[in-house]
Enzyme design. Structure first.
Site, PDB file in Angstrom:
ATOM      1  N   ASP A   1       9.843 -19.806 -22.451  1.00  0.00           N
ATOM      2  CA  ASP A   1       9.844 -20.552 -23.451  1.00  0.00           C
ATOM      3  C   ASP A   1       8.478 -20.534 -24.254  1.00  0.00           C
ATOM      4  O   ASP A   1       8.598 -21.143 -25.513  1.00  0.00           O
ATOM      5  CB  ASP A   1      10.356 -21.979 -23.290  1.00  0.00           C
ATOM      6  CG  ASP A   1      11.519 -22.212 -22.521  1.00  0.00           C
ATOM      7  OD1 ASP A   1      11.561 -22.841 -21.693  1.00  0.00           O
ATOM      8  OD2 ASP A   1      12.476 -21.393 -23.152  1.00  0.00           O
TER       9      ASP A   1
ATOM     10  N   HIS B   1       7.868 -23.811 -13.977  1.00  0.00           N
ATOM     11  CA  HIS B   1       8.964 -23.368 -13.674  1.00  0.00           C
ATOM     12  C   HIS B   1       9.594 -23.762 -12.384  1.00  0.00           C
ATOM     13  O   HIS B   1       8.751 -23.571 -11.413  1.00  0.00           O
ATOM     14  CB  HIS B   1       9.293 -21.811 -14.012  1.00  0.00           C
ATOM     15  CG  HIS B   1      10.807 -21.484 -13.972  1.00  0.00           C
ATOM     16  ND1 HIS B   1      11.703 -21.238 -13.178  1.00  0.00           N
ATOM     17  CD2 HIS B   1      11.454 -21.232 -15.173  1.00  0.00           C
ATOM     18  CE1 HIS B   1      12.707 -20.891 -13.570  1.00  0.00           C
ATOM     19  NE2 HIS B   1      12.798 -20.829 -14.707  1.00  0.00           N
TER      20      HIS B   1
HETATM   21  C1  MLT Z   1      16.321 -20.015 -17.603  1.00  0.00           C
HETATM   22  O1  MLT Z   1      16.160 -18.916 -17.889  1.00  0.00           O
HETATM   23  O2  MLT Z   1      17.540 -20.587 -17.590  1.00  0.00           O
HETATM   24  C2  MLT Z   1      15.376 -20.879 -17.351  1.00  0.00           C
HETATM   25  O3  MLT Z   1      14.175 -20.210 -16.966  1.00  0.00           O
HETATM   26  C3  MLT Z   1      15.561 -22.040 -16.395  1.00  0.00           C
HETATM   27  C4  MLT Z   1      15.761 -21.891 -15.082  1.00  0.00           C
HETATM   28  O4  MLT Z   1      16.094 -20.525 -14.467  1.00  0.00           O
HETATM   29  O5  MLT Z   1      15.856 -22.566 -14.298  1.00  0.00           O
END
Ligand code: MLT
Length: 433
Positions: free
Chosen positions: A367, A310
């Site tokens: 995810d 992430h």
């Molecule tokens: C999100 O929840 O939008 C995803 O983890 C992506 C992010 O936070 O960059």
């Protein structure tokens, strides 16, 4: 509360001159260098591809600490909200900065119920999408079209915002469920006032004239939890798209449609579908997950593990931890076995212990396990990213509203560092080689 302390400064020596740049300190101690006057005072811009080092705004909505694995909506821990709230409660919290009391929650639910139907003329749109149409593409088209059917967005973008927010949060369910029913050639199931927000969605998805659907409390609970976990995540790609389009004066509907399109990308919301496809490929390959671990480690092999890593988290994504536990619960409750879950757990075990992955800070993100639950609930893989959008909608709206209420907001217009051709005289066609 004043969340910005401008006492400390960053000293910048540039071309023989010294500049003092204010350091702003957030309510959780985060620090940022205020460069809002940099270009005017120094003639310099800063380059930050992907904005990894840049704060695009101040916000009171979501706080996350990537090193400690902390995620809070309006100061409340995601663990507490996921365990104790419904998605509608959390949507109210994101939009209004306070958890609702019972009357506020009841009134909010009544508004959502009143706005549940889709304009009949909009339903005919579905007749003209090809059966192969991507659900996220349908979702963004239909949400964008709402502005034609509900044009009350006045000159003041935030006028009626609470009504517009409820309308959008309510109607997106029908759009998503109707697109699914149309894709499988089944009759549309309309929303009902006697069902909850999530119960209505499940019923619209799975009820059938020949076999009525019963909303199981455990299924409803699991989906509430999933939607809560996806409800906001500070200035991610799709939220930034919502703010960017909104900053030009675009309506909430067009801004959310932009967010849906950004979320559809495989590097963003599309990752939950990519995880299931990866697990299915491993399952089809005799569950040989070590083969895929080795492929992921091979720098000459383009394959990479989906659902790990992430931009912000350098440890567990707290949402992934909650979803992993929910996977075991829902599969046990529904007495289901999913071979993909065992493959997922084996991959996680190796990634968390193999130095190749550990040094890259690769942990399961939101995810990695979410698709397992969606499958258990009967939601098709093609709808996984749509589910992400349903969850993220209240967060997108709250961020859009906050941007418009922030008097310092300007239209998003980044600069660049030009590295192309310098001036050259024009060449008439007859002189071109
Ligand atoms: C999100 O929840 O939008 C995803 O983890 C992506 C992010 O936070 O960059």
């Amino acid at each position: 509360m004043n969340h910005t302390n401008t006492n400390p400064t960053a000293e910048l020596l540039l071309d023989g001159a010294r500049y003092s740049l204010p350091i702003l300190i957030g309510s959780e101690g985060e620090r940022t260098i205020d460069i809002r006057q940099l270009l005017d005072t120094t003639g310099y811009t800063v380059l930050d591809n992907g904005f990894k080092n840049s704060a695009s705004c101040t916000s009171r909505i979501t706080y996350l600490d990537g090193n400690k694995g902390i995620l809070r909506y309006r100061g409340y821990a995601i663990e507490d909200l996921a365990e104790n709230c419904t998605f509608v409660e959390v949507a109210y919290l994101l939009l209004h900065d306070e958890l609702p009391n019972q009357k506020e929650l009841d009134d909010f639910r009544t508004l959502l119920a009143d706005f549940a139907l889709l304009h009949e003329d909009m339903i005919h749109f579905f007749d003209h999408f090809p059966a192969s149409a991507a659900p996220m593409s349908i979702l963004s088209v239909m949400v964008n079209s709402l502005v034609n059917f509900y044009p009350e967005m006045s000159n003041n973008p935030c006028e009626n915002i609470d009504i517009i927010a409820c309308r959008l949060i309510s109607k997106i369910r029908a759009i998503a469920a109707f697109s699914y029913k149309m894709s499988i050639g089944e009759p549309l199931i309309y929303p009902r006032h006697d069902l909850t927000y999530v119960g209505n969605f499940l019923n619209m998805m799975f009820d059938r004239p020949v076999r009525p659907y019963t909303v199981q409390p455990e299924v409803e609970r699991a989906l509430n939890k999933l939607l809560i976990l996806h409800a906001d995540h500070e200035q991610n790609c799709s939220t930034s798209a919502v703010r960017l389009v909104g900053s030009s004066g675009g309506s909430l509907y067009t801004s959310i449609s932009a967010g849906i399109n950004a979320l559809a990308g495989p590097l963003h919301g599309g990752a939950n579908e990519a995880v299931i496809h990866m697990l299915e490929d491993i399952h089809a390959d005799n569950n040989d997950y070590m083969k895929y671990i080795n492929k992921a480690k091979d720098k000459n092999d383009p394959f990479r593990l989906s659902g790990f890593g992430h931009r912000v988290y350098r440890t567990y994504d707290p949402r992934g931890t909650i979803i992993r536990e929910a996977c075991d619960e829902i599969l046990k409750t529904l007495d289901l076995q999913d071979p993909l879950l065992e493959i997922a757990k084996n991959l996680e075990e190796i990634v968390l212990n193999d130095s190749h992955f550990v040094k890259r800070n690769l942990y399961p993100n939101v995810d990695f396990y979410s698709g397992i639950i969606y499958r258990a609930l009967g939601i098709p893989t093609t709808m996984f990213t749509v589910m992400f959008a349903l969850g993220r909608l209240p967060g997108w709206i709250a961020q859009w509203k906050e941007m418009h209420e922030d008097k310092s907001t300007k239209i998003y217009r980044p600069r660049q560092l030009y590295i192309g051709s310098t001036y050259r005289p024009f060449i008439p066609m007859e002189e071109r080689g």
